[in-house]
Design a protein around this motif. Structure first.
Motif, short mmCIF file in Angstrom:
data_model
loop_
_atom_site.label_atom_id
_atom_site.label_comp_id
_atom_site.label_asym_id
_atom_site.label_seq_id
_atom_site.Cartn_x
_atom_site.Cartn_y
_atom_site.Cartn_z
N LYS A 243 6.08 30.84 -13.63
CA LYS A 243 5.86 31.36 -14.98
C LYS A 243 4.65 30.72 -15.67
O LYS A 243 3.91 31.39 -16.38
CB LYS A 243 7.12 31.15 -15.83
CG LYS A 243 8.25 32.09 -15.46
CD LYS A 243 9.46 31.95 -16.36
CE LYS A 243 10.31 30.77 -15.99
NZ LYS A 243 11.62 30.76 -16.71
N GLU A 244 4.45 29.44 -15.45
CA GLU A 244 3.36 28.74 -16.13
C GLU A 244 2.01 28.94 -15.45
O GLU A 244 0.98 29.07 -16.10
CB GLU A 244 3.67 27.24 -16.21
CG GLU A 244 2.59 26.41 -16.89
CD GLU A 244 2.44 26.70 -18.37
OE1 GLU A 244 1.32 26.54 -18.91
OE2 GLU A 244 3.44 27.09 -19.02
N LEU A 245 2.01 28.98 -14.12
CA LEU A 245 0.75 28.97 -13.37
C LEU A 245 0.38 30.32 -12.79
O LEU A 245 -0.59 30.42 -12.02
CB LEU A 245 0.83 27.93 -12.25
CG LEU A 245 1.14 26.49 -12.69
CD1 LEU A 245 1.25 25.59 -11.48
CD2 LEU A 245 0.09 25.97 -13.66
N ILE A 246 1.10 31.37 -13.13
CA ILE A 246 0.82 32.69 -12.57
C ILE A 246 -0.64 33.09 -12.79
O ILE A 246 -1.22 32.86 -13.85
CB ILE A 246 1.77 33.74 -13.18
CG1 ILE A 246 1.61 35.09 -12.45
CG2 ILE A 246 1.54 33.90 -14.68
CD1 ILE A 246 2.67 36.11 -12.84
N GLY A 247 -1.25 33.63 -11.77
CA GLY A 247 -2.63 34.08 -11.85
C GLY A 247 -3.67 33.00 -11.66
O GLY A 247 -4.87 33.28 -11.68
N GLU A 248 -3.25 31.75 -11.44
CA GLU A 248 -4.19 30.64 -11.33
C GLU A 248 -4.40 30.17 -9.89
O GLU A 248 -5.08 29.18 -9.65
CB GLU A 248 -3.71 29.48 -12.22
CG GLU A 248 -3.69 29.84 -13.69
CD GLU A 248 -3.22 28.71 -14.58
OE1 GLU A 248 -3.75 27.58 -14.47
OE2 GLU A 248 -2.30 28.94 -15.40
N GLY A 249 -3.80 30.89 -8.93
CA GLY A 249 -4.10 30.61 -7.54
C GLY A 249 -3.27 29.54 -6.88
O GLY A 249 -3.73 28.91 -5.93
N PHE A 250 -2.02 29.35 -7.31
CA PHE A 250 -1.16 28.31 -6.73
C PHE A 250 -0.03 28.85 -5.86
O PHE A 250 0.44 28.17 -4.95
CB PHE A 250 -0.53 27.46 -7.85
CG PHE A 250 -1.51 26.63 -8.60
CD1 PHE A 250 -1.94 25.41 -8.12
CD2 PHE A 250 -2.03 27.07 -9.82
CE1 PHE A 250 -2.85 24.63 -8.82
CE2 PHE A 250 -2.94 26.30 -10.52
CZ PHE A 250 -3.35 25.08 -10.02
N ARG A 251 0.46 30.03 -6.15
CA ARG A 251 1.78 30.44 -5.64
C ARG A 251 1.86 30.52 -4.11
O ARG A 251 2.83 30.08 -3.52
CB ARG A 251 2.17 31.79 -6.25
CG ARG A 251 3.63 32.16 -6.01
CD ARG A 251 4.57 31.18 -6.65
NE ARG A 251 5.96 31.61 -6.52
CZ ARG A 251 7.00 30.93 -6.97
NH1 ARG A 251 6.81 29.78 -7.60
NH2 ARG A 251 8.22 31.38 -6.81
#
Length: 469
Positions: free
Chosen positions: A408-416
């Motif tokens: 939820k916090e890092l979505i779209g930032e290239g971590f998942r």
């Protein structure tokens, strides 16, 4: 490895425009003659450092594709195949001539090549601002410390993208590790263990040079300092599973008191604040003179040019209705699906790229504390985020909650994608409608080594199994 070294060197020796963290270097050009000559001044060394940051903005690197690759191969976003972008990456149908593989390889090794030039430059430089040997030495260390960190990060990113850590290949190959410019070099891929050892050595050197350095400017988030390097290290050691190291690094950063979780009412607008948000620890400067196209907001933003990467409905539904982050995901008037409307907000392309946010560091700390550390400290870190997202504080936190919160916090930032891999999750292939289509082939979890590298006569670079080279 002769071909990429030659190509990267040409990028260094040719004329290029540097956009720096300081206005005095904006638009500065260096001719072929100047760049081919040895670096003799601090000013030129600093220009090379700024040039290395600029390379990290490349569309094939943090400017777009390295980040979006992790999203379209994850359980939180997917490619709808508009304009054909990300199709082979998401479908695991890449070939050795795939432009996304060769583009990433080239951009990352160009960062390495520029860092090598900086690192291997003599320390005996002149500086227009001082003739004091101690001051010059400290400044050179400050610049070389940044270069060590950038090389470490590039090697880490190369390892994640091209290494065989999760492919179950017994060879366990990492990547090629050039440490100096040598146009006649023909290097083989190192093992994963050797690659990780080099990454750690570079990060350690970066921290040694930057720790307590009088040139650290903590207000300038576009220049690495000792704390932002520790933040990058926490990301790397989390990936490696060294939780004790992560705990120490996060504790150091939190204890400094220099950064804070952005408040709920500032969450969305904070992403448009270049070099000014209290939660931003490191960002890549992007000015209108160097607009990246296609940029991430072209793909992720509901008003972008391509609207190519929607958020999966299942992830969107995990947000509480009071969660401010839910408002950052909106529908488009032209394309079906929901898109991120905050993290890459400027369609003009002049919004800095967030490389490290304080919230990521806290989440790294939560996970590390839950794995051999303090449950109380983990909860403190966790609630620092929840209480600033319009949510009630939690009474406890476990790995299930942590994994959901990272999404939820890092979505779209290239971590998942990298998170799922290191957690041991089965990676499923996404469809263009947001569904799944079975498990991804293990041997294709790593990108193909570019054909342009493996096809060089006498090359020692071994390809990744499952591809056509």
């Amino acid at each position: 490895m002769k071909k990429y070294i030659t190509r990267a060197a040409l990028g260094l020796l040719g004329t290029f425009s540097l956009v720096s963290c300081g206005d005095e270097f904006l638009g500065t050009n260096f001719s072929n003659t100047e760049e081919q000559a040895p670096i003799t001044t601090v000013e030129k060394l600093q220009a090379f450092v700024y040039g290395d940051y600029a390379t990290m903005r490349d569309v094939n690197y943090y400017g777009n594709y390295f980040v979006t690759t992790s999203e379209v191969r994850s359980d939180e976003m997917y490619s709808n195949n508009r304009s054909g972008y990300h199709t082979t990456t998401m479908n695991y149908t890449m070939v050795s001539s795939d432009a996304q593989a060769s583009g990433a390889w080239s951009a990352m090794y160009t960062v390495v090549a520029k860092a090598n030039t900086i690192i291997n430059t003599t320390d005996n430089l002149t500086w227009g601002q001082s003739q004091d040997p101690t001051e010059i030495s400290e400044k050179v260390k400050h610049l070389k410390g940044q270069a060590y960190a950038l090389r470490a990060q590039a090697f880490f990113d190369l390892l994640r993208l091209f290494g065989q850590k999760y492919t179950q290949n017994p060879a366990q190959l990492g990547v090629v590790l050039p440490l100096q410019y040598n146009p006649s070099a023909n290097m083989a891929r190192a093992t994963i263990a050797q690659t990780e050892a080099q990454i750690e050595a570079d990060f350690d050197k970066a921290y040694q040079y930057l720790n307590g350095n009088s040139n650290n400017a903590y207000g300038d988030k576009t220049v690495l300092n000792d704390y932002s390097v520790q933040a990058l290290m926490s990301r790397y050691y989390l990936y490696k599973g060294n939780y004790a190291k992560v705990r120490t690094l996060v504790s150091n950063i939190v204890g400094s008191g220099r950064w804070s979780v952005v408040k709920a009412d500032s969450f969305v607008p904070s992403f448009a604040l270049n070099n000014a948000s209290p939660n931003s620890m490191f960002e890549l400067a992007v000015g209108t003179a160097v607009t990246i196209a296609p940029s991430m907001n072209d793909f992720l933003n509901p008003n972008g040019a391509y609207k190519n990467i929607p958020v999966k409905t299942a992830i969107y539904n995990t947000y509480n209705s009071a969660d401010i982050r839910r408002t950052a995901i909106q529908t488009s008037s032209a394309v079906a699906g929901r898109f991120i409307n905050a993290k890459y907000p400027s369609l003009a392309g002049d919004t800095n790229i967030r490389m490290v946010r304080y919230e990521e560091v806290l989440l790294n700390g939560v996970e590390a504390e839950l794995n051999g550390g303090s449950a109380s400290t983990a909860l403190t870190y966790y609630n620092a985020i929840l209480s600033n997202r319009g949510l009630a504080s939690a009474a406890s936190v476990d790995m299930t909650a942590l994994k959901a919160e990272r999404a939820k916090e890092l979505i779209g930032e290239g971590f998942r994608y990298w998170d799922l891999l290191r957690w041991g999750n089965t990676i499923t292939k996404n469809t263009t409608g947001g569904g799944t289509n079975g498990a991804a082939p293990l041997n294709l979890l790593a990108f193909p080594i570019p054909q342009a590298e493996t096809n060089v006569a006498g090359s020692l670079v071994v390809s990744n199994p499952g591809y056509d080279n």
